[in-house]
Write a protein that holds these residues in place. Structure first.
Motif, PDB file in Angstrom:
ATOM      1  N   LEU A 170       0.767  -1.221   0.017  1.00  0.00           N
ATOM      2  CA  LEU A 170       0.106  -0.097   0.056  1.00  0.00           C
ATOM      3  C   LEU A 170       0.897   1.337   0.150  1.00  0.00           C
ATOM      4  N   GLY A 171       2.058   1.076   0.059  1.00  0.00           N
ATOM      5  CA  GLY A 171       3.028   2.263   0.233  1.00  0.00           C
ATOM      6  C   GLY A 171       3.026   3.023   1.528  1.00  0.00           C
ATOM      7  N   ILE A 172       2.467   2.319   2.454  1.00  0.00           N
ATOM      8  CA  ILE A 172       2.445   2.832   3.802  1.00  0.00           C
ATOM      9  C   ILE A 172       3.946   2.723   4.499  1.00  0.00           C
ATOM     10  N   SER A 173       4.835   1.812   4.142  1.00  0.00           N
ATOM     11  CA  SER A 173       5.978   1.498   4.762  1.00  0.00           C
ATOM     12  C   SER A 173       7.159   2.456   4.240  1.00  0.00           C
ATOM     13  N   SER A 174       7.567   3.138   4.459  1.00  0.00           N
ATOM     14  CA  SER A 174       8.460   4.146   3.598  1.00  0.00           C
ATOM     15  C   SER A 174       9.979   3.401   3.190  1.00  0.00           C
ATOM     16  N   GLY A 175      10.169   2.242   4.031  1.00  0.00           N
ATOM     17  CA  GLY A 175      11.348   1.643   3.692  1.00  0.00           C
ATOM     18  C   GLY A 175      11.447   0.174   4.094  1.00  0.00           C
ATOM     19  N   VAL A 176      12.182  -0.565   3.490  1.00  0.00           N
ATOM     20  CA  VAL A 176      12.043  -2.112   3.866  1.00  0.00           C
ATOM     21  C   VAL A 176      13.239  -2.591   4.220  1.00  0.00           C
ATOM     22  N   ARG A 177      13.313  -3.190   5.352  1.00  0.00           N
ATOM     23  CA  ARG A 177      14.651  -3.840   5.785  1.00  0.00           C
ATOM     24  C   ARG A 177      15.281  -4.626   4.889  1.00  0.00           C
ATOM     25  N   ALA A 178      16.652  -4.723   5.112  1.00  0.00           N
ATOM     26  CA  ALA A 178      17.371  -5.480   4.135  1.00  0.00           C
ATOM     27  C   ALA A 178      17.116  -7.005   4.097  1.00  0.00           C
ATOM     28  N   LYS A 179      16.971  -7.323   5.546  1.00  0.00           N
ATOM     29  CA  LYS A 179      16.616  -8.894   5.538  1.00  0.00           C
ATOM     30  C   LYS A 179      15.264  -9.204   5.218  1.00  0.00           C
ATOM     31  N   THR A 180      14.317  -8.370   5.378  1.00  0.00           N
ATOM     32  CA  THR A 180      13.153  -8.638   4.711  1.00  0.00           C
ATOM     33  C   THR A 180      13.053  -8.601   3.285  1.00  0.00           C
ATOM     34  N   LEU A 181      13.628  -7.667   2.861  1.00  0.00           N
ATOM     35  CA  LEU A 181      13.846  -7.568   1.087  1.00  0.00           C
ATOM     36  C   LEU A 181      14.442  -8.660   0.501  1.00  0.00           C
ATOM     37  N   PHE A 182      15.436  -9.284   1.269  1.00  0.00           N
ATOM     38  CA  PHE A 182      16.164 -10.592   0.724  1.00  0.00           C
ATOM     39  C   PHE A 182      15.290 -11.700   1.020  1.00  0.00           C
ATOM     40  N   ASP A 183      14.528 -11.742   2.062  1.00  0.00           N
ATOM     41  CA  ASP A 183      13.738 -13.050   2.261  1.00  0.00           C
ATOM     42  C   ASP A 183      12.553 -12.949   1.147  1.00  0.00           C
ATOM     43  N   ILE A 184      12.214 -11.661   0.731  1.00  0.00           N
ATOM     44  CA  ILE A 184      10.958 -11.790   0.034  1.00  0.00           C
ATOM     45  C   ILE A 184      11.463 -12.193  -1.304  1.00  0.00           C
TER      46      ILE A 184
END
Length: 225
Positions: free
Chosen positions: A38-52
């Motif tokens: 939804l664009g609510i989170s302004s940034g994504v943690r590196a760990k979460t990004l790599f997991d996704i």
């Protein structure tokens, strides 16, 4: 697709996954995935990004900015060397990969315990560590400002006689979970110290006696960006 929100939603639907399926696969809440889409989170943690990226089989750089190739037969992990840039120096050599486990699992850790790679997330250890080293994610603020919530600490369960000042994992007799503190040796007495200066003295120090035992020593510390 101009945003990470659009690229994530597209990639998830491409894999026929619901937000809950994806959230369960990487160990976050469905709301966390929804907030990104939804664009609510302004940034994504590196760990979460790599997991996704790992679960959706996408290039993490493409998810982040849309500029690199979309698909990746094998998603590049954080263990791989970074691309060469003239103003960037190589990082430390990777010694081995270690599993991320829960604090309850750490409290019940045994010599024969195994953590299959298909069931646990593994991350590279940036320093030399023992063969049974595992990872814990820091919770709470008792060890701030040195350690913040969400930081990753690498624990060697074979080092249980650390020196004064080392950071250790201890098991309290009345709790199923392990606890993270700094070891202090004062007048031949061992104490566990919380680093947070705002904590009152009675909460900052725990004496190691019959109701507490050391179960590992922190050998590395990583702060996701």
């Amino acid at each position: 697709m101009d945003t990470i929100a659009e690229r994530l939603a597209y990639s998830r639907k491409q894999r026929n996954m619901t937000q809950k399926h994806l959230a369960d696969a990487i160990g976050v809440t469905r709301v966390s995935i929804s907030n990104i889409e939804l664009g609510i989170s302004s940034g994504v943690r590196a760990k979460t990004l790599f997991d996704i990226a790992r679960v959706l089989k996408k290039n993490p750089e493409w998810l982040l900015d849309g500029k690199d190739p979309e698909d990746a037969d094998v998603v590049r992990s954080i263990a791989e060397p970074a691309p060469f840039y003239p103003n960037v120096e190589p990082g430390p050599a990777i010694e081995q990969k270690c599993p991320l486990i829960s604090w309850v699992q750490a409290g019940a850790f045994t010599a024969i315990q195994e953590f299959p790679e298909q069931e646990y997330t593994y991350y590279p250890c940036p320093s030399r560590c023992g063969p049974r080293t595992y990872i814990l994610e820091v919770r709470g603020d008792s060890m701030s400002p040195r350690f913040e919530e969400g930081d990753l600490i690498y624990v060697d369960p074979d080092i249980v006689e650390p020196a004064h000042g080392k950071f250790v994992i201890a098991q309290m007799e009345d709790s199923p979970e392990a606890t993270f503190k700094q070891l202090q040796v004062i007048d031949n007495k061992k104490l566990l110290k919380a680093l947070n200066p705002s904590y009152p003295p009675e909460l900052r120090y725990i004496q190691i006696n019959g109701n507490c035992r050391l179960i590992g020593t922190v050998v590395a510390h990583v702060r996701p960006v």
